[in-house]
Scaffold this motif. Structure first.
Motif, PDB file in Angstrom:
ATOM      1  N   MET A   1      13.805  18.668  10.868  1.00  0.00           N
ATOM      2  CA  MET A   1      13.695  18.426   9.440  1.00  0.00           C
ATOM      3  C   MET A   1      14.938  17.685   8.944  1.00  0.00           C
ATOM      4  SD  MET A   1      10.753  19.621   9.030  1.00  0.00           S
ATOM      5  CE  MET A   1       9.613  20.752   9.837  1.00  0.00           C
ATOM      6  N   THR A   2      14.751  16.828   7.950  1.00  0.00           N
ATOM      7  CA  THR A   2      15.830  15.945   7.494  1.00  0.00           C
ATOM      8  C   THR A   2      16.452  16.360   6.175  1.00  0.00           C
ATOM      9  OG1 THR A   2      14.270  14.520   6.323  1.00  0.00           O
ATOM     10  CG2 THR A   2      14.710  13.992   8.633  1.00  0.00           C
ATOM     11  N   GLY A   3      15.753  17.157   5.378  1.00  0.00           N
ATOM     12  CA  GLY A   3      16.224  17.470   4.033  1.00  0.00           C
ATOM     13  C   GLY A   3      16.158  16.292   3.093  1.00  0.00           C
ATOM     14  N   TRP A   4      15.293  15.324   3.390  1.00  0.00           N
ATOM     15  CA  TRP A   4      15.196  14.112   2.581  1.00  0.00           C
ATOM     16  C   TRP A   4      14.630  14.370   1.187  1.00  0.00           C
ATOM     17  CZ3 TRP A   4      12.994   9.780   6.305  1.00  0.00           C
ATOM     18  CH2 TRP A   4      14.038   9.340   7.125  1.00  0.00           C
ATOM     19  N   LEU A   5      13.985  15.500   0.960  1.00  0.00           N
ATOM     20  CA  LEU A   5      13.336  15.753  -0.335  1.00  0.00           C
ATOM     21  C   LEU A   5      13.993  16.913  -1.071  1.00  0.00           C
ATOM     22  CD1 LEU A   5       9.591  15.277   0.703  1.00  0.00           C
ATOM     23  CD2 LEU A   5      11.221  13.566  -0.128  1.00  0.00           C
ATOM     24  N   GLU A   6      15.244  17.161  -0.807  1.00  0.00           N
ATOM     25  CA  GLU A   6      15.968  18.241  -1.479  1.00  0.00           C
ATOM     26  C   GLU A   6      15.971  18.005  -2.986  1.00  0.00           C
ATOM     27  OE1 GLU A   6      17.559  21.855  -1.138  1.00  0.00           O
ATOM     28  OE2 GLU A   6      17.311  20.606   0.658  1.00  0.00           O
ATOM     29  N   GLY A   7      15.489  18.994  -3.747  1.00  0.00           N
ATOM     30  CA  GLY A   7      15.471  18.900  -5.197  1.00  0.00           C
ATOM     31  C   GLY A   7      14.266  18.201  -5.784  1.00  0.00           C
ATOM     32  N   ALA A  24       2.151  19.589   2.404  1.00  0.00           N
ATOM     33  CA  ALA A  24       2.769  20.567   1.503  1.00  0.00           C
ATOM     34  C   ALA A  24       3.819  21.398   2.246  1.00  0.00           C
ATOM     35  CB  ALA A  24       1.702  21.479   0.905  1.00  0.00           C
ATOM     36  N   ARG A  25       3.464  21.898   3.421  1.00  0.00           N
ATOM     37  CA  ARG A  25       4.418  22.702   4.197  1.00  0.00           C
ATOM     38  C   ARG A  25       5.619  21.858   4.624  1.00  0.00           C
ATOM     39  NH1 ARG A  25      -0.597  24.601   6.864  1.00  0.00           N
ATOM     40  NH2 ARG A  25      -1.077  26.690   6.069  1.00  0.00           N
ATOM     41  N   ARG A  26       5.379  20.608   5.002  1.00  0.00           N
ATOM     42  CA  ARG A  26       6.479  19.732   5.434  1.00  0.00           C
ATOM     43  C   ARG A  26       7.406  19.425   4.267  1.00  0.00           C
ATOM     44  NH1 ARG A  26       7.466  15.642   9.400  1.00  0.00           N
ATOM     45  NH2 ARG A  26       9.661  15.078   9.087  1.00  0.00           N
ATOM     46  N   TYR A  27       6.844  19.177   3.091  1.00  0.00           N
ATOM     47  CA  TYR A  27       7.675  18.888   1.922  1.00  0.00           C
ATOM     48  C   TYR A  27       8.579  20.075   1.582  1.00  0.00           C
ATOM     49  CZ  TYR A  27       5.515  14.425   0.455  1.00  0.00           C
ATOM     50  OH  TYR A  27       5.114  13.112   0.362  1.00  0.00           O
ATOM     51  N   VAL A  28       8.029  21.284   1.648  1.00  0.00           N
ATOM     52  CA  VAL A  28       8.855  22.468   1.390  1.00  0.00           C
ATOM     53  C   VAL A  28       9.966  22.564   2.429  1.00  0.00           C
ATOM     54  CG1 VAL A  28       8.871  24.990   1.404  1.00  0.00           C
ATOM     55  CG2 VAL A  28       7.091  23.769   0.157  1.00  0.00           C
ATOM     56  N   ALA A  29       9.631  22.323   3.683  1.00  0.00           N
ATOM     57  CA  ALA A  29      10.645  22.368   4.742  1.00  0.00           C
ATOM     58  C   ALA A  29      11.714  21.309   4.550  1.00  0.00           C
ATOM     59  CB  ALA A  29       9.982  22.197   6.108  1.00  0.00           C
ATOM     60  N   GLU A  30      11.359  20.202   3.868  1.00  0.00           N
ATOM     61  CA  GLU A  30      12.318  19.126   3.603  1.00  0.00           C
ATOM     62  C   GLU A  30      13.109  19.359   2.325  1.00  0.00           C
ATOM     63  OE1 GLU A  30      13.062  16.669   5.530  1.00  0.00           O
ATOM     64  OE2 GLU A  30      11.450  16.670   7.007  1.00  0.00           O
ATOM     65  N   ASP A 235       1.452  16.429  12.641  1.00  0.00           N
ATOM     66  CA  ASP A 235       2.131  15.292  13.254  1.00  0.00           C
ATOM     67  C   ASP A 235       1.922  13.981  12.508  1.00  0.00           C
ATOM     68  OD1 ASP A 235       3.211  16.884  15.275  1.00  0.00           O
ATOM     69  OD2 ASP A 235       1.397  16.726  16.484  1.00  0.00           O
ATOM     70  N   PHE A 236       1.199  14.030  11.399  1.00  0.00           N
ATOM     71  CA  PHE A 236       0.994  12.846  10.559  1.00  0.00           C
ATOM     72  C   PHE A 236       1.897  12.849   9.326  1.00  0.00           C
ATOM     73  CE2 PHE A 236      -2.771  13.083  13.089  1.00  0.00           C
ATOM     74  CZ  PHE A 236      -3.363  11.828  13.118  1.00  0.00           C
ATOM     75  N   THR A 237       2.718  13.877   9.170  1.00  0.00           N
ATOM     76  CA  THR A 237       3.393  14.084   7.887  1.00  0.00           C
ATOM     77  C   THR A 237       4.674  13.278   7.706  1.00  0.00           C
ATOM     78  OG1 THR A 237       4.558  16.018   8.771  1.00  0.00           O
ATOM     79  CG2 THR A 237       2.439  16.415   7.681  1.00  0.00           C
ATOM     80  N   GLY A 238       5.243  12.743   8.759  1.00  0.00           N
ATOM     81  CA  GLY A 238       6.525  12.062   8.641  1.00  0.00           C
ATOM     82  C   GLY A 238       6.509  10.891   7.690  1.00  0.00           C
ATOM     83  N   SER A 239       5.423  10.124   7.699  1.00  0.00           N
ATOM     84  CA  SER A 239       5.337   8.962   6.815  1.00  0.00           C
ATOM     85  C   SER A 239       5.273   9.374   5.345  1.00  0.00           C
ATOM     86  CB  SER A 239       4.118   8.106   7.166  1.00  0.00           C
ATOM     87  OG  SER A 239       4.245   7.554   8.462  1.00  0.00           O
ATOM     88  N   TYR A 240       4.676  10.525   5.071  1.00  0.00           N
ATOM     89  CA  TYR A 240       4.639  11.035   3.692  1.00  0.00           C
ATOM     90  C   TYR A 240       6.050  11.378   3.210  1.00  0.00           C
ATOM     91  CZ  TYR A 240      -0.474  11.646   4.027  1.00  0.00           C
ATOM     92  OH  TYR A 240      -1.828  11.450   4.160  1.00  0.00           O
ATOM     93  N   VAL A 241       6.874  11.917   4.100  1.00  0.00           N
ATOM     94  CA  VAL A 241       8.264  12.230   3.749  1.00  0.00           C
ATOM     95  C   VAL A 241       9.037  10.949   3.482  1.00  0.00           C
ATOM     96  CG1 VAL A 241      10.407  13.296   4.533  1.00  0.00           C
ATOM     97  CG2 VAL A 241       8.215  14.375   5.064  1.00  0.00           C
ATOM     98  N   LEU A 242       8.910   9.993   4.379  1.00  0.00           N
ATOM     99  CA  LEU A 242       9.611   8.716   4.228  1.00  0.00           C
ATOM    100  C   LEU A 242       9.271   8.051   2.899  1.00  0.00           C
ATOM    101  CD1 LEU A 242      11.219   6.233   5.289  1.00  0.00           C
ATOM    102  CD2 LEU A 242       9.070   5.465   6.334  1.00  0.00           C
TER     103      LEU A 242
END
Length: 277
Positions: A1-7, A24-30, A235-242
């Motif tokens: 996890m990168t913490g790219w979506l902190e806050g 949703a789970r990935r965003y919370v983890a980020e 495994d498809f969630t990384g692009s949503y974070v980016l």
């Protein structure tokens, strides 16, 4: 996890299963706080309970075809978490590749109305409900698209038309909401998800996940050219974070990232689909 979506605060429609729940789970983890909207409160609550931090996820039952439900969801998101930074229009249904020649005229008409009301109108109404808050936060929209947004035979004519429409909608809104709101999409390939079909074809009880569950260990791997390609929504969630991150994707808008394991470059099953006519 990168913490790219902190806050950050995100709203995800269709968040009760599949790629919506995984994002949703990935965003919370980020580091983000997340509101998931969908039908079926029990499923939504289960996603919340299984997230990395349930205190930063909230479930709201609602229908993406309802203006009132969407406006209420956006208002509640801001009331609970103070802002809205990311909208993920995601709720959808598949037509299970029902071909034009295999449908009656009545079935075609009714299925079009049902599927487009969720896959296209649901996206449009979600964006309409959210845009004022996204302007305030200089936020972004990340639409769930599909390989069927770019290529044929990822569904039947109704699903393919709906996903092509969503690609056009993403590009149009990227123009209309610039420079304050970025609008992008993730064009996912086939995955193991609880995506259902339209009730007009008696497919609302059928799930893509069922076909995966019925495969034996000897069944052929999914027809993806990349050997290590996954069909797990996680495994498809990384692009949503980016795409959600201002810091990582600030100059990117009007773009669809293809995450299909190479399906687009490989092509689909045959040169012609009407050999049996």
């Amino acid at each position: 996890m990168t913490g790219w979506l902190e806050g950050y605060t995100a709203l995800i429609t269709g968040g009760g299963s599949g790629i919506g729940a995984a994002v949703a789970r990935r965003y919370v983890a980020e580091g983000a706080s997340v509101v998931i909207m969908g039908r079926g409160k029990d499923r939504l609550d289960n996603v919340v309970a299984t997230s990395a931090d349930p205190s930063r996820m909230h479930a709201i039952e609602g229908d993406v075809r309802s203006v009132a439900d969407l406006e209420r969801t956006v208002s509640e998101t801001v009331r609970i978490f103070g802002t809205l930074d990311v909208l993920v229009p995601n709720a959808g249904m598949w037509d299970f590749q029902r071909q034009l020649t295999k449908l009656t005229g009545t079935e075609l008409s009714e299925t079009f109305d049902e599927l487009f009301s969720v896959n296209v109108k649901g996206y449009l109404l979600a964006c309409h409900a959210a845009w004022p808050e996204l302007v305030k936060s200089r936020g972004s929209i990340v639409m769930t698209l599909s390989n069927a947004s770019l290529y044929v035979n990822g569904g039947g004519p109704i699903y393919t038309a709906s996903k092509h429409a969503c690609l056009g909608l993403m590009r149009e809104l990227a123009y209309e909401l610039a420079p304050k709101v970025r609008v992008n999409g993730v064009a996912c390939g086939g995955m193991n998800t609880d995506l259902r079909g339209p009730a007009t074809l008696d497919l609302d009880g059928r799930s893509i996940a069922t076909s995966f569950a019925n495969k034996s260990s000897e069944s052929p791997r999914p027809p993806l050219p990349l050997w290590d390609s996954s069909t797990d929504p996680t495994d498809f969630t990384g692009s949503y974070v980016l795409l959600a991150s201002r810091e990582q994707a600030g100059p990117i808008t009007g773009h669809a990232i293809s995450v299909d394991g190479g399906m687009g470059v490989r092509g689909f099953r045959s040169d012609a689909g009407g050999d049996n006519l």
